[in-house]
Design a protein around this motif. Structure first.
Motif, short mmCIF file in Angstrom:
data_model
loop_
_atom_site.label_atom_id
_atom_site.label_comp_id
_atom_site.label_asym_id
_atom_site.label_seq_id
_atom_site.Cartn_x
_atom_site.Cartn_y
_atom_site.Cartn_z
N THR A 59 38.89 -26.95 -29.72
CA THR A 59 39.90 -27.40 -30.66
C THR A 59 40.45 -28.70 -30.14
O THR A 59 40.91 -28.77 -29.03
CB THR A 59 41.05 -26.38 -30.78
OG1 THR A 59 41.65 -26.21 -29.52
CG2 THR A 59 40.53 -25.07 -31.29
N GLU A 75 43.68 -20.19 -32.64
CA GLU A 75 43.23 -18.95 -33.26
C GLU A 75 42.15 -19.25 -34.30
O GLU A 75 41.13 -18.54 -34.39
CB GLU A 75 44.40 -18.22 -33.91
CG GLU A 75 44.04 -16.86 -34.49
CD GLU A 75 45.24 -16.15 -35.10
OE1 GLU A 75 45.05 -15.05 -35.62
OE2 GLU A 75 46.36 -16.70 -35.06
N GLY A 76 42.36 -20.31 -35.06
CA GLY A 76 41.36 -20.68 -36.05
C GLY A 76 40.03 -21.01 -35.41
O GLY A 76 38.97 -20.64 -35.93
N LEU A 112 38.29 -17.79 -34.52
CA LEU A 112 37.81 -17.13 -35.73
C LEU A 112 36.56 -17.81 -36.28
O LEU A 112 35.63 -17.14 -36.74
CB LEU A 112 38.92 -17.13 -36.80
CG LEU A 112 40.09 -16.17 -36.54
CD1 LEU A 112 41.24 -16.47 -37.48
CD2 LEU A 112 39.63 -14.72 -36.69
N ASP A 113 36.52 -19.14 -36.20
CA ASP A 113 35.31 -19.85 -36.61
C ASP A 113 34.12 -19.43 -35.77
O ASP A 113 33.01 -19.25 -36.28
CB ASP A 113 35.52 -21.37 -36.51
CG ASP A 113 35.83 -22.01 -37.85
OD1 ASP A 113 35.42 -21.45 -38.90
OD2 ASP A 113 36.47 -23.07 -37.87
N SER A 155 35.16 -17.79 -41.12
CA SER A 155 35.61 -19.15 -41.43
C SER A 155 36.78 -19.19 -42.41
O SER A 155 37.66 -20.04 -42.29
CB SER A 155 34.44 -19.98 -41.98
OG SER A 155 33.47 -20.16 -40.97
N ALA A 187 39.77 -18.50 -40.52
CA ALA A 187 40.03 -19.65 -39.64
C ALA A 187 40.75 -20.75 -40.40
O ALA A 187 41.72 -21.34 -39.91
CB ALA A 187 38.71 -20.18 -39.07
N ARG A 188 40.30 -21.04 -41.62
CA ARG A 188 40.92 -22.12 -42.40
C ARG A 188 42.35 -21.77 -42.78
O ARG A 188 43.21 -22.66 -42.85
CB ARG A 188 40.07 -22.39 -43.63
CG ARG A 188 38.73 -23.01 -43.28
CD ARG A 188 37.78 -23.01 -44.45
NE ARG A 188 36.41 -23.16 -43.96
CZ ARG A 188 35.33 -22.93 -44.68
NH1 ARG A 188 35.45 -22.53 -45.93
NH2 ARG A 188 34.13 -23.08 -44.15
N LYS A 207 44.35 -20.19 -40.85
CA LYS A 207 45.12 -20.48 -39.65
C LYS A 207 45.33 -21.98 -39.48
O LYS A 207 46.42 -22.43 -39.09
CB LYS A 207 44.42 -19.91 -38.42
CG LYS A 207 44.27 -18.40 -38.43
CD LYS A 207 45.63 -17.70 -38.51
CE LYS A 207 45.47 -16.19 -38.55
NZ LYS A 207 46.78 -15.48 -38.68
N TYR A 208 44.30 -22.78 -39.78
CA TYR A 208 44.45 -24.23 -39.69
C TYR A 208 45.52 -24.71 -40.66
O TYR A 208 46.31 -25.60 -40.34
CB TYR A 208 43.13 -24.93 -40.00
CG TYR A 208 42.03 -24.65 -39.00
CD1 TYR A 208 42.29 -24.57 -37.64
CD2 TYR A 208 40.73 -24.45 -39.44
CE1 TYR A 208 41.27 -24.30 -36.73
CE2 TYR A 208 39.71 -24.19 -38.54
CZ TYR A 208 39.98 -24.11 -37.19
OH TYR A 208 38.97 -23.86 -36.30
N ASN A 235 39.67 -30.00 -36.97
CA ASN A 235 39.16 -28.63 -36.86
C ASN A 235 38.85 -28.05 -38.23
O ASN A 235 37.84 -27.36 -38.40
CB ASN A 235 40.18 -27.75 -36.15
CG ASN A 235 40.26 -28.03 -34.67
OD1 ASN A 235 39.38 -28.65 -34.09
ND2 ASN A 235 41.35 -27.59 -34.05
N SER A 268 35.22 -26.85 -39.61
CA SER A 268 35.03 -25.49 -40.11
C SER A 268 34.14 -25.51 -41.36
O SER A 268 33.33 -24.61 -41.57
CB SER A 268 36.38 -24.85 -40.43
OG SER A 268 36.22 -23.53 -40.91
#
Length: 277
Positions: free
Chosen positions: A41, A154-155, A158-159, A164, A167-168, A170-171, A187, A191
């Motif tokens: 990241t 965290e994202g 998860l990715d 995914s 994850a997105r 979280k982003y 990031n 993703s």
């Protein structure tokens, strides 16, 4: 050689999206690409107590820093700042198992320190302990005082787990807490590479690269995505910016080798884009 390059892309992301099993999460060798893979990241929890960011250290500087901080850690393995810095240096030198062992000791001594837990989670992820990393990062996060850096970390995990969409989310939570943060936007863009949506990935990366606070890693990720779409000359132009000629040549040589593999970027181009949330 600087560690600021497009090789901050996650190894498993490359394997899934580009069909290029060229990097390993273990980062066992000392190549530029593998050292950059630890920049899973670009907005990860920063190291502390260092005169210079580890990402910008040369190989001799990293070796010297490892020796210095290793000696300090041996004197006091429970010291928070020493442990965080030493683990960060070890990861940049590809010594992920040792970095994890260091962070385990620091986490035992500082079980409620959010920065320590975040760094511990990052060390777990770099060592391939993804589920454990996710649990550690979640333990570090607090609902009443959420940390955007933890959401971004965290994202990234998860990715790597192939989740995914989560994850997105979280982003985007990270961007709610830190609007227009280029590292998180980068990031998020990467993703989308995972699901083969290169156009959306490029959109996020271009927006991130145009921000005044964007660093070279963001622009090198943009170079990578542009190259995956077959625009090699443009990718090389982007990759050469801000780097010395020697550094740029190393990055461009690696980029060329990766993209010249049979159907590496063509397979991505054939995929249908994922809808943007």
């Amino acid at each position: 050689m600087t560690r600021s390059s497009f090789f901050s892309v996650k190894p498993r992301l490359w394997q899934a999206a580009a069909g290029c099993a060229l990097l390993t999460l273990a980062l066992s060798s000392c190549s530029t690409a593998q050292r950059q893979a630890d920049r899973l990241t670009t907005g990860s929890i920063p190291s502390v107590n260092l005169a210079k960011p580890v990402e910008s250290m040369t190989a001799p500087e990293l070796a010297a820093a490892e020796k210095t901080y290793g000696a300090a850690y041996d004197r006091n393995p429970k010291d928070r700042n020493t442990g965080l810095s030493y683990a960060s240096i070890l990861r940049m030198n590809g010594k992920n198992t040792q970095a994890l062992a260091v962070m385990q000791q620091v986490a035992i001594a500082h079980p409620t320190d959010r920065d320590v837990l975040a760094a511990y989670g990052k060390a777990q992820a770099a060592a391939g302990q993804l589920e454990q990393a996710l649990a550690t990062i979640n333990r570090a996060q607090t609902p009443d005082r959420p940390d955007w850096r933890l959401y971004s970390a965290e994202g990234a995990v998860l990715d790597q787990l192939g989740r995914s969409e989560e994850a997105r989310d979280k982003y985007r939570l990270a961007l709610d807490g830190q609007p227009n943060e280029p590292s998180v936007m980068s990031n998020l863009g990467m993703s989308y590479v995972l699901s083969g949506d290169l156009k959306t990935a490029e959109k996020y990366l271009r927006n991130a690269a145009e921000l005044p606070s964007a660093d070279s890693r963001v622009r090198q990720n943009l170079a990578l995505v542009v190259g995956l779409q077959g625009r090699f000359a443009e990718a090389e132009t982007i990759a050469r910016r801000e780097l010395t000629e020697t550094q740029a040549e190393a990055n461009v040589t690696y980029l060329r080798a990766m993209l010249s593999q049979q159907n590496a970027w063509a397979k991505l181009a054939d995929k249908k884009p994922q809808a943007t949330n």
